[in-house]
Design an enzyme around this catalytic site. Structure first.
Site, PDB file in Angstrom:
ATOM      1  N   ASP A  24      -2.062   1.847  11.216  1.00  0.00           N
ATOM      2  CA  ASP A  24      -3.227   2.460  11.839  1.00  0.00           C
ATOM      3  C   ASP A  24      -4.359   1.439  11.980  1.00  0.00           C
ATOM      4  O   ASP A  24      -5.005   1.359  13.010  1.00  0.00           O
ATOM      5  CB  ASP A  24      -3.705   3.686  11.036  1.00  0.00           C
ATOM      6  CG  ASP A  24      -3.828   3.392   9.553  1.00  0.00           C
ATOM      7  OD1 ASP A  24      -3.151   2.463   9.064  1.00  0.00           O
ATOM      8  OD2 ASP A  24      -4.604   4.076   8.868  1.00  0.00           O
ATOM      9  N   ASP A  65      -8.726   8.313   6.605  1.00  0.00           N
ATOM     10  CA  ASP A  65      -9.392   9.340   5.792  1.00  0.00           C
ATOM     11  C   ASP A  65     -10.663   8.846   5.112  1.00  0.00           C
ATOM     12  O   ASP A  65     -10.897   7.644   4.977  1.00  0.00           O
ATOM     13  CB  ASP A  65      -8.438   9.821   4.695  1.00  0.00           C
ATOM     14  CG  ASP A  65      -8.257   8.778   3.594  1.00  0.00           C
ATOM     15  OD1 ASP A  65      -7.960   7.612   3.921  1.00  0.00           O
ATOM     16  OD2 ASP A  65      -8.442   9.121   2.413  1.00  0.00           O
ATOM     17  N   PHE A 110     -17.060   1.767   8.711  1.00  0.00           N
ATOM     18  CA  PHE A 110     -16.060   2.708   8.182  1.00  0.00           C
ATOM     19  C   PHE A 110     -15.777   3.805   9.194  1.00  0.00           C
ATOM     20  O   PHE A 110     -16.694   4.495   9.645  1.00  0.00           O
ATOM     21  CB  PHE A 110     -16.567   3.298   6.862  1.00  0.00           C
ATOM     22  CG  PHE A 110     -15.525   4.110   6.162  1.00  0.00           C
ATOM     23  CD1 PHE A 110     -14.509   3.494   5.443  1.00  0.00           C
ATOM     24  CD2 PHE A 110     -15.543   5.495   6.234  1.00  0.00           C
ATOM     25  CE1 PHE A 110     -13.523   4.246   4.805  1.00  0.00           C
ATOM     26  CE2 PHE A 110     -14.566   6.257   5.600  1.00  0.00           C
ATOM     27  CZ  PHE A 110     -13.559   5.620   4.889  1.00  0.00           C
ATOM     28  N   VAL A 111     -14.512   3.949   9.542  1.00  0.00           N
ATOM     29  CA  VAL A 111     -14.146   4.969  10.524  1.00  0.00           C
ATOM     30  C   VAL A 111     -13.108   5.925   9.940  1.00  0.00           C
ATOM     31  O   VAL A 111     -12.354   5.564   9.035  1.00  0.00           O
ATOM     32  CB  VAL A 111     -13.584   4.348  11.831  1.00  0.00           C
ATOM     33  CG1 VAL A 111     -14.678   3.654  12.624  1.00  0.00           C
ATOM     34  CG2 VAL A 111     -12.423   3.393  11.558  1.00  0.00           C
ATOM     35  N   LYS A 168     -10.184  -4.767  12.752  1.00  0.00           N
ATOM     36  CA  LYS A 168     -11.598  -5.121  12.564  1.00  0.00           C
ATOM     37  C   LYS A 168     -11.683  -6.638  12.437  1.00  0.00           C
ATOM     38  O   LYS A 168     -11.544  -7.175  11.322  1.00  0.00           O
ATOM     39  CB  LYS A 168     -12.134  -4.486  11.287  1.00  0.00           C
ATOM     40  CG  LYS A 168     -12.306  -2.982  11.348  1.00  0.00           C
ATOM     41  CD  LYS A 168     -12.874  -2.503  10.025  1.00  0.00           C
ATOM     42  CE  LYS A 168     -13.124  -1.017  10.021  1.00  0.00           C
ATOM     43  NZ  LYS A 168     -13.514  -0.542   8.671  1.00  0.00           N
ATOM     44  N   ASP A 172      -7.632  -4.137   8.358  1.00  0.00           N
ATOM     45  CA  ASP A 172      -9.014  -4.292   7.903  1.00  0.00           C
ATOM     46  C   ASP A 172      -9.154  -5.722   7.382  1.00  0.00           C
ATOM     47  O   ASP A 172      -9.445  -6.647   8.143  1.00  0.00           O
ATOM     48  CB  ASP A 172      -9.238  -3.237   6.806  1.00  0.00           C
ATOM     49  CG  ASP A 172     -10.675  -2.806   6.680  1.00  0.00           C
ATOM     50  OD1 ASP A 172     -11.524  -3.687   6.616  1.00  0.00           O
ATOM     51  OD2 ASP A 172     -10.941  -1.584   6.631  1.00  0.00           O
TER      52      ASP A 172
HETATM   53  C1  PRP Z   1      -5.403   1.563   4.848  1.00  0.00           C
HETATM   54  C2  PRP Z   1      -4.663   1.384   6.166  1.00  0.00           C
HETATM   55  C3  PRP Z   1      -3.911   0.097   5.981  1.00  0.00           C
HETATM   56  C4  PRP Z   1      -4.786  -0.679   5.021  1.00  0.00           C
HETATM   57  C5  PRP Z   1      -5.538  -1.718   5.765  1.00  0.00           C
HETATM   58  O1  PRP Z   1      -4.577   2.212   3.953  1.00  0.00           O
HETATM   59  O2  PRP Z   1      -3.813   2.465   6.433  1.00  0.00           O
HETATM   60  O3  PRP Z   1      -2.635   0.297   5.437  1.00  0.00           O
HETATM   61  O4  PRP Z   1      -5.713   0.239   4.420  1.00  0.00           O
HETATM   62  O5  PRP Z   1      -6.437  -2.394   4.941  1.00  0.00           O
HETATM   63  P1  PRP Z   1      -6.378  -3.957   4.677  1.00  0.00           P
HETATM   64  O6  PRP Z   1      -6.156  -4.642   5.993  1.00  0.00           O
HETATM   65  O7  PRP Z   1      -7.763  -4.260   4.113  1.00  0.00           O
HETATM   66  O8  PRP Z   1      -5.317  -4.250   3.679  1.00  0.00           O
HETATM   67  P2  PRP Z   1      -5.085   2.845   2.572  1.00  0.00           P
HETATM   68  O9  PRP Z   1      -4.824   1.871   1.457  1.00  0.00           O
HETATM   69  O10 PRP Z   1      -6.495   3.326   2.742  1.00  0.00           O
HETATM   70  O11 PRP Z   1      -4.077   4.071   2.372  1.00  0.00           O
HETATM   71  P3  PRP Z   1      -3.793   5.349   3.309  1.00  0.00           P
HETATM   72  O12 PRP Z   1      -3.164   4.823   4.579  1.00  0.00           O
HETATM   73  O13 PRP Z   1      -2.836   6.184   2.516  1.00  0.00           O
HETATM   74  O14 PRP Z   1      -5.106   6.046   3.565  1.00  0.00           O
END
Ligand code: PRP
Length: 190
Positions: free
Chosen positions: A109, A168, A161-162, A140, A112
């Site tokens: 998704d 979520d 933050f989105v 990002k 970051d």
């Molecule tokens: C989010 C997103 C990515 C990751 C990206 O997952 O789905 O997998 O963070 O962040 P990064 O590039 O800084 O590593 P999260 O850990 O929030 O879990 P979730 O998908 O279950 O909400």
């Protein structure tokens, strides 16, 4: 006109609309279908939970283009705070099958910091996939800490933050059909 959604009042600004998401997924699926025209069956690896909406829509878009794909999911968790994360990742749910020799596309998704993806790409390489590429709906650029090769990117967005479309805040807002920024008052409620 239908009832307003429960979440609309919590959103200060829409960053990517439902229509934009739809159109972009069609575009990404066309690119992938063309690039993998000679491949029998792709293996899509979705990263739970955030990628679940994107995985569902992206795989169906590929299917409509007559590209068969198998769907796998992984769940991972970073140790400690994301901001200070070392990029060490814990596997909460591993792949269900061998990916050796398969053409894999990781479906994310959002990229970051890039730490999750960087680890995941090393992990999938170690499992002897024939090829591994990434499709990410959001990226990002200003938050990137490690350079990760993301071949297919939907939208580059500012470092804010989105939520929505899988993303979520405290497990809420994942079901929103668009991506937006929360009102500051939402944070003070928690
Ligand atoms: C989010 C997103 C990515 C990751 C990206 O997952 O789905 O997998 O963070 O962040 P990064 O590039 O800084 O590593 P999260 O850990 O929030 O879990 P979730 O998908 O279950 O909400």
């Amino acid at each position: 006109m239908g009832e307003a959604n429960w979440f609309d009042d919590d959103i200060e600004r829409i960053v990517v609309t439902e229509q934009q998401i739809h159109d972009k997924i069609e575009e990404l699926a066309k690119q992938v279908a063309a690039d993998y025209a000679g491949v029998d069956s792709l293996l899509l690896v979705g990263v739970l939970k955030g990628a679940v909406m994107f995985m569902a829509d992206f795989s169906r878009a590929l299917g409509r283009l007559a590209r068969p794909a198998e769907l796998e999911f992984m769940a991972v968790s970073s140790y400690g705070q994301r901001a200070t994360s070392s990029g060490v990742v814990r596997i909460l749910k591993d792949l269900d099958r061998d990916i050796a020799g398969r053409h894999v596309i990781v479906v994310e998704d959002i990229v970051d910091s890039g730490l999750t993806l960087s680890w995941l790409l090393r992990y999938l390489d170690s499992r002897s996939a024939a090829s591994v590429e990434v499709v990410a709906l959001l990226r990002k650029p200003d938050a990137i800490k490690v350079d990760v090769p993301v071949k297919y990117v939907g939208f580059d967005i500012p470092n804010e933050f989105v939520v929505g479309y899988g993303l979520d805040f405290g497990e809420r807002y994942r079901e929103m059909p668009y991506i937006g920024v929360l009102r500051p008052s939402v944070y003070s409620r928690t």
